[in-house]
Design an enzyme around this catalytic site. Sequence first.
Site, PDB file in Angstrom:
ATOM      1  N   LEU A  77     -16.934  38.818 -54.113  1.00  0.00           N
ATOM      2  CA  LEU A  77     -17.531  37.614 -53.545  1.00  0.00           C
ATOM      3  C   LEU A  77     -16.844  36.342 -54.021  1.00  0.00           C
ATOM      4  O   LEU A  77     -16.795  35.344 -53.309  1.00  0.00           O
ATOM      5  CB  LEU A  77     -19.023  37.542 -53.911  1.00  0.00           C
ATOM      6  CG  LEU A  77     -19.922  38.654 -53.356  1.00  0.00           C
ATOM      7  CD1 LEU A  77     -21.328  38.525 -53.928  1.00  0.00           C
ATOM      8  CD2 LEU A  77     -19.959  38.600 -51.829  1.00  0.00           C
ATOM      9  N   GLY A  78     -16.327  36.390 -55.239  1.00  0.00           N
ATOM     10  CA  GLY A  78     -15.694  35.180 -55.773  1.00  0.00           C
ATOM     11  C   GLY A  78     -15.107  35.433 -57.138  1.00  0.00           C
ATOM     12  O   GLY A  78     -15.345  36.469 -57.770  1.00  0.00           O
ATOM     13  N   GLY A  81     -13.394  30.816 -63.591  1.00  0.00           N
ATOM     14  CA  GLY A  81     -12.826  30.802 -64.932  1.00  0.00           C
ATOM     15  C   GLY A  81     -13.517  31.756 -65.886  1.00  0.00           C
ATOM     16  O   GLY A  81     -12.956  32.129 -66.914  1.00  0.00           O
ATOM     17  N   SER A  84     -15.350  37.553 -62.468  1.00  0.00           N
ATOM     18  CA  SER A  84     -15.362  37.870 -61.043  1.00  0.00           C
ATOM     19  C   SER A  84     -16.725  38.400 -60.641  1.00  0.00           C
ATOM     20  O   SER A  84     -17.392  39.083 -61.420  1.00  0.00           O
ATOM     21  CB  SER A  84     -14.294  38.918 -60.724  1.00  0.00           C
ATOM     22  OG  SER A  84     -13.017  38.475 -61.133  1.00  0.00           O
ATOM     23  N   VAL A  85     -17.124  38.106 -59.401  1.00  0.00           N
ATOM     24  CA  VAL A  85     -18.415  38.555 -58.882  1.00  0.00           C
ATOM     25  C   VAL A  85     -18.185  39.407 -57.643  1.00  0.00           C
ATOM     26  O   VAL A  85     -17.414  39.033 -56.755  1.00  0.00           O
ATOM     27  CB  VAL A  85     -19.330  37.357 -58.547  1.00  0.00           C
ATOM     28  CG1 VAL A  85     -20.679  37.839 -58.032  1.00  0.00           C
ATOM     29  CG2 VAL A  85     -19.522  36.454 -59.770  1.00  0.00           C
ATOM     30  N   ASP A 167     -23.752  29.425 -50.920  1.00  0.00           N
ATOM     31  CA  ASP A 167     -23.813  28.348 -51.903  1.00  0.00           C
ATOM     32  C   ASP A 167     -23.883  26.995 -51.190  1.00  0.00           C
ATOM     33  O   ASP A 167     -23.487  26.853 -50.028  1.00  0.00           O
ATOM     34  CB  ASP A 167     -22.671  28.425 -52.923  1.00  0.00           C
ATOM     35  CG  ASP A 167     -21.304  28.076 -52.370  1.00  0.00           C
ATOM     36  OD1 ASP A 167     -21.178  27.049 -51.678  1.00  0.00           O
ATOM     37  OD2 ASP A 167     -20.345  28.817 -52.635  1.00  0.00           O
ATOM     38  N   ASP A 207     -24.277  23.036 -66.171  1.00  0.00           N
ATOM     39  CA  ASP A 207     -23.290  22.983 -65.088  1.00  0.00           C
ATOM     40  C   ASP A 207     -23.969  23.069 -63.723  1.00  0.00           C
ATOM     41  O   ASP A 207     -23.561  23.849 -62.862  1.00  0.00           O
ATOM     42  CB  ASP A 207     -22.276  24.118 -65.261  1.00  0.00           C
ATOM     43  CG  ASP A 207     -20.988  23.861 -64.493  1.00  0.00           C
ATOM     44  OD1 ASP A 207     -20.692  22.680 -64.188  1.00  0.00           O
ATOM     45  OD2 ASP A 207     -20.274  24.834 -64.184  1.00  0.00           O
TER      46      ASP A 207
END
Length: 332
Positions: A77-78, A81, A84-85, A167, A207
């Site tokens: 998915l993404g 830093g 990873s997902v 998102d 964040d």
Amino acid sequence: MLNQESASSSVESESSSNNVDGCTSDGDIRRSNRKRKALPAEETSSRKRTKKTETIQDQIDAQRAEFEEKYEEKNQLGEGGCGSVFAGCRRADHLPVAIKHIPKDKVFCKHKDKNGRQISVEVAVMLKVESSTASSVGHSAPVSLLDWYDLQQELILVLERPMPAEDLAHYIEEHGGSLQEDEAKIIIQQLVDAAVHLKQNNIFHRDIKVENILIETDSDVPRLRLIDFGLSCINKKTSKYQTFYGTSAHVPPEWLNSCTYSAGPTTVWQVGVVLFEMLHNKDFRSTNFIRKRLKISSTLSLDCLDFLEQCLIKVPKQRPTLEQLLNHTWFT
């Protein structure tokens, strides 16, 4: 390890054979007069280390096998830093999940639990959120942590994956680069409410930004979910921080002025950043805003304009609290 008891490993002793240590061929056992030769200390220590290493590896292998048996991992998915997902599902009931792989050297923040273990602060924070929210899967603003596996070289988090959702950055882009004020108000009110809940549980996300907010899109009213607690911390009311964790473009002015920041005022600033990016079709950068190269639109309603200006006050002590934001006239 993960959220269950550590996988155990046992070593069975070998059966004694004949003619060893006084065992005769007819099976009678007699005491041996021979003395065993002591192993050198270095060899004994080496054997203990090898056995310990094997035991740890057995535990890791057992955890990985459990993860693979319980979950199916699919497309990525993404990547960021911190790791990873991947999309995935729970095999038992096909529940959609997000599987986050974090290399151990990317676990920047750690927390000591009640047993004295050093664990990822992301795990500690999400467990704390869940303990404060009854039936939190699908009901709290932060997505729920379903499982976690500490595999020495990497940490695997299995997270709730709301469906359908995207998102906030993509959501804004799909709506032409900015949202209508009424829709932005619905999202921001949920965000402030979620931030108050985190504050009450002494959690500082650090964040909050459009990329770390999911919008569920299966109803007429968008629903906000918070993700990525990898830089968060368990906060004390009087804590001031001298190492910045977060998105550098969104640093609060107090960090630029004195290299310190605290949870409440920083979170309020980040709420302002999110609202600015929802309404202006521009990326926010703190330095540009402070130098007046980036300005708030004069076309906003007076209440919305006041809300945004209050969030982005340069002096942290003059910013409203999160609770005061919830009571702002823009929401009434």
